[in-house]
Write a protein that holds these residues in place. Structure first.
Motif, mmCIF file in Angstrom:
data_model
loop_
_atom_site.group_PDB
_atom_site.id
_atom_site.type_symbol
_atom_site.label_atom_id
_atom_site.label_comp_id
_atom_site.label_asym_id
_atom_site.label_seq_id
_atom_site.Cartn_x
_atom_site.Cartn_y
_atom_site.Cartn_z
ATOM 1 N N ASP A 301 -12.052 10.566 26.518
ATOM 2 C CA ASP A 301 -12.164 9.115 26.373
ATOM 3 C C ASP A 301 -13.540 8.627 26.824
ATOM 4 O O ASP A 301 -14.007 8.963 27.914
ATOM 5 C CB ASP A 301 -11.073 8.441 27.204
ATOM 6 C CG ASP A 301 -11.006 6.943 26.980
ATOM 7 O OD1 ASP A 301 -11.344 6.496 25.874
ATOM 8 O OD2 ASP A 301 -10.607 6.229 27.923
ATOM 9 N N TYR A 335 -4.368 8.819 18.335
ATOM 10 C CA TYR A 335 -3.392 7.730 18.289
ATOM 11 C C TYR A 335 -1.992 8.270 18.013
ATOM 12 O O TYR A 335 -1.022 7.929 18.716
ATOM 13 C CB TYR A 335 -3.796 6.734 17.204
ATOM 14 C CG TYR A 335 -2.763 5.670 16.918
ATOM 15 C CD1 TYR A 335 -2.570 4.602 17.785
ATOM 16 C CD2 TYR A 335 -1.971 5.726 15.771
ATOM 17 C CE1 TYR A 335 -1.616 3.626 17.528
ATOM 18 C CE2 TYR A 335 -1.015 4.765 15.499
ATOM 19 C CZ TYR A 335 -0.842 3.706 16.386
ATOM 20 O OH TYR A 335 0.104 2.749 16.122
ATOM 21 N N GLU A 345 1.333 2.248 24.836
ATOM 22 C CA GLU A 345 0.216 1.443 25.337
ATOM 23 C C GLU A 345 -1.092 2.219 25.282
ATOM 24 O O GLU A 345 -2.142 1.664 24.932
ATOM 25 C CB GLU A 345 0.505 0.998 26.772
ATOM 26 C CG GLU A 345 1.641 -0.024 26.866
ATOM 27 C CD GLU A 345 1.873 -0.504 28.291
ATOM 28 O OE1 GLU A 345 1.161 -0.019 29.201
ATOM 29 O OE2 GLU A 345 2.764 -1.350 28.482
ATOM 30 N N LYS A 346 -1.051 3.505 25.585
ATOM 31 C CA LYS A 346 -2.249 4.328 25.488
ATOM 32 C C LYS A 346 -2.647 4.535 24.026
ATOM 33 O O LYS A 346 -3.840 4.576 23.687
ATOM 34 C CB LYS A 346 -2.024 5.677 26.160
ATOM 35 C CG LYS A 346 -1.904 5.590 27.680
ATOM 36 C CD LYS A 346 -3.212 5.112 28.301
ATOM 37 C CE LYS A 346 -3.142 5.097 29.814
ATOM 38 N NZ LYS A 346 -4.386 4.594 30.440
ATOM 39 N N TYR A 349 -4.384 1.513 22.958
ATOM 40 C CA TYR A 349 -5.712 1.515 23.589
ATOM 41 C C TYR A 349 -6.716 2.277 22.717
ATOM 42 O O TYR A 349 -7.828 1.803 22.451
ATOM 43 C CB TYR A 349 -5.579 2.138 24.967
ATOM 44 C CG TYR A 349 -6.861 2.540 25.656
ATOM 45 C CD1 TYR A 349 -7.665 1.606 26.300
ATOM 46 C CD2 TYR A 349 -7.237 3.884 25.705
ATOM 47 C CE1 TYR A 349 -8.822 1.993 26.963
ATOM 48 C CE2 TYR A 349 -8.387 4.279 26.361
ATOM 49 C CZ TYR A 349 -9.183 3.331 26.992
ATOM 50 O OH TYR A 349 -10.328 3.729 27.635
ATOM 51 N N ASP A 352 -7.117 0.327 19.222
ATOM 52 C CA ASP A 352 -7.874 -0.923 19.302
ATOM 53 C C ASP A 352 -9.348 -0.671 19.625
ATOM 54 O O ASP A 352 -10.225 -1.419 19.195
ATOM 55 C CB ASP A 352 -7.241 -1.851 20.337
ATOM 56 C CG ASP A 352 -5.858 -2.331 19.916
ATOM 57 O OD1 ASP A 352 -5.500 -2.139 18.735
ATOM 58 O OD2 ASP A 352 -5.131 -2.879 20.770
ATOM 59 N N LYS A 353 -9.611 0.396 20.361
ATOM 60 C CA LYS A 353 -11.007 0.740 20.657
ATOM 61 C C LYS A 353 -11.718 1.166 19.370
ATOM 62 O O LYS A 353 -12.878 0.806 19.142
ATOM 63 C CB LYS A 353 -11.062 1.853 21.700
ATOM 64 C CG LYS A 353 -12.457 2.126 22.239
ATOM 65 C CD LYS A 353 -12.453 3.218 23.298
ATOM 66 C CE LYS A 353 -11.876 2.748 24.603
ATOM 67 N NZ LYS A 353 -12.081 3.747 25.696
ATOM 68 N N ARG A 405 -1.276 -2.239 14.134
ATOM 69 C CA ARG A 405 -1.349 -3.333 15.114
ATOM 70 C C ARG A 405 -0.577 -4.557 14.619
ATOM 71 O O ARG A 405 0.125 -5.210 15.404
ATOM 72 C CB ARG A 405 -2.804 -3.691 15.373
ATOM 73 C CG ARG A 405 -2.974 -4.752 16.450
ATOM 74 C CD ARG A 405 -4.391 -4.805 16.997
ATOM 75 N NE ARG A 405 -5.354 -5.246 15.990
ATOM 76 C CZ ARG A 405 -6.665 -5.329 16.225
ATOM 77 N NH1 ARG A 405 -7.150 -4.976 17.408
ATOM 78 N NH2 ARG A 405 -7.484 -5.734 15.284
#
Length: 410
Positions: A301, A335, A345-346, A349, A352-353, A405
């Motif tokens: 990451d 993902y 949630e991860k 993350y 969305d990044k 999303r």
């Protein structure tokens, strides 16, 4: 103009006919999707097309999705495999045809989709079973290049990769075999297969991403055969998948960390390089271990996305598929891995990044790109070749993530 508007405007510019390019070796039966809307990559490329199809399906271009699958089927029926590209036919790429057919069947909910493509799926998997096996019972990438072709590639790869003096002592054709196997993986080039004296010893390894994709294909083929009533064959491929899963668990899982890595069957050791390939077992149903996938995420990451490989020092000259490059395919599998491991949630993350980085760079450049610098949030610049503007998988995965999303927000 938003990224989504740009994609809708440019999908049509990526659709070509074989007689338009003048570069293909085949008269392809249907219009096909190219990676770029510009003139750089205007041929059919295998695994790029799978990810483009993800976006095409969401944007209502079902006919083109089927055209792309028909192109893959054409190659399998003619060659036994889908080549890297319509002009690069001595190697294949990651086997995503089965997955593409499954996606399209899910979209259409019509058994006729399975009936149309199932024989070609079986033939592609037979190719990997007969032509890409290793002595440990797992698969590895390879090639079927001629010696004349290897002579040309040796000079080209030396220019791109600057062989060390030790590497120049390796028998030329054997060394090129290693490099062409990496090219078949689509990760050309990367540090996953380093051994003393050879940075590219891929022929000593069973490849994690390949075996996970083949497991996924065997599972999906088993399901599709059951749907059309071919129960005995369905059970056969379910058994193949179960056996492959056992081999992956036996050879490719680090017992101490729980992380999966490429397996060096010559030494009996795992690769010393953590890469985004370590997301594949979680993305494709081998494991749902949340602790393991989180260790992979923590190792890769970066502020603007998922690095292809772990950081090993700023002084290390990196390749295209190395730190700190974020490739859209790696973001996709990261993902899926986190989602499948019960970490929504991860997963969000990571998703969305990726969306944010694509939008940030689009605002600055007006283009989508083949890959991104996950450390600095800019276009990735690597030594091997200039980064091209890109639609293909960048657009497909962007559309897929935005849809995920949107679905999550409902």
């Amino acid at each position: 103009m938003t990224v989504h508007e740009y994609i809708l405007k440019n999908w049509g510019n990526t659709i070509k006919r074989a007689d338009e390019t003048g570069k293909t070796l085949f008269q392809l039966p249907k219009p096909y999707t190219t990676p770029c809307a510009s003139s750089l990559f205007i041929n059919f490329f295998y695994w790029d097309t799978y990810f483009a199809n993800l976006g095409l399906m969401l944007d209502g271009m079902e006919e083109q999705v089927e055209n792309n699958l028909d192109t893959m089927k054409f190659f399998i029926d003619f060659l036994g495999y889908v080549p890297n590209a319509d002009h690069l036919i001595t190697r294949t790429q990651p086997p995503v045809f089965t997955r593409g057919v499954w996606d399209y069947y899910q979209l259409k909910d019509d058994k006729a989709v399975i009936e149309k493509y199932v024989s070609s799926i079986i033939r592609e998997l037979s190719f990997f079973e007969s032509d890409r096996m290793t002595e440990c019972g797992l698969n590895a990438y390879g090639n079927c290049e001629t010696n004349l072709g290897k002579e040309w590639y040796y000079e080209e790869f030396d220019r791109r990769l600057q062989f060390t003096e030790e590497e120049k002592q390796i028998e030329k054709f054997a060394f090129v075999d290693n490099l062409l196997a990496i090219a078949e993986s689509g990760w050309d080039f990367n540090p996953r297969f380093q051994v003393p004296g050879n940075r590219f010893a891929s022929k000593s390894f069973a490849h994690l991403d390949l075996n996970c994709l083949l497991y996924d294909a065997e599972v999906k083929l088993s399901q599709m055969l059951a749907i059309i009533g071919r129960v005995e064959e369905s059970e056969k491929y379910a058994k193949k998948a179960a056996d492959r899963k056992d081999f992956i668990q036996k050879y490719m899982r680090d017992e101490e960390t729980g992380i999966y890595l490429d397996y060096n069957f010559k030494t009996g050791k795992l690769s010393e390089t953590l890469s985004a390939a370590s997301f594949y077992p979680y993305a494709l149903g081998i494991s749902t271990d949340a602790d393991g996938v989180m260790k992979v995420l923590e190792g890769l990451d970066l502020p603007y996305g998922i690095s292809a490989c772990e950081y090993k020092g700023e002084d290390v000259k990196y390749y295209q598929w190395d730190y700190p490059s974020m490739w859209p395919t790696n973001a996709y599998f990261a993902y899926e891995a986190l989602k499948n491991a019960g970490l929504p949630e991860k997963a969000a993350y990571v998703r969305d990044k990726y969306i944010s980085t694509v939008e940030k760079v689009f605002e600055a450049t007006g283009e989508l790109w083949e890959k991104y610098d996950a450390k600095n949030g800019v276009v990735s610049v690597t030594p091997e070749y200039e980064t091209p503007d890109m639609m293909g998988w960048t657009a497909g995965i962007y559309e897929y993530f935005c849809n995920e999303r949107k679905y999550e927000d409902k």
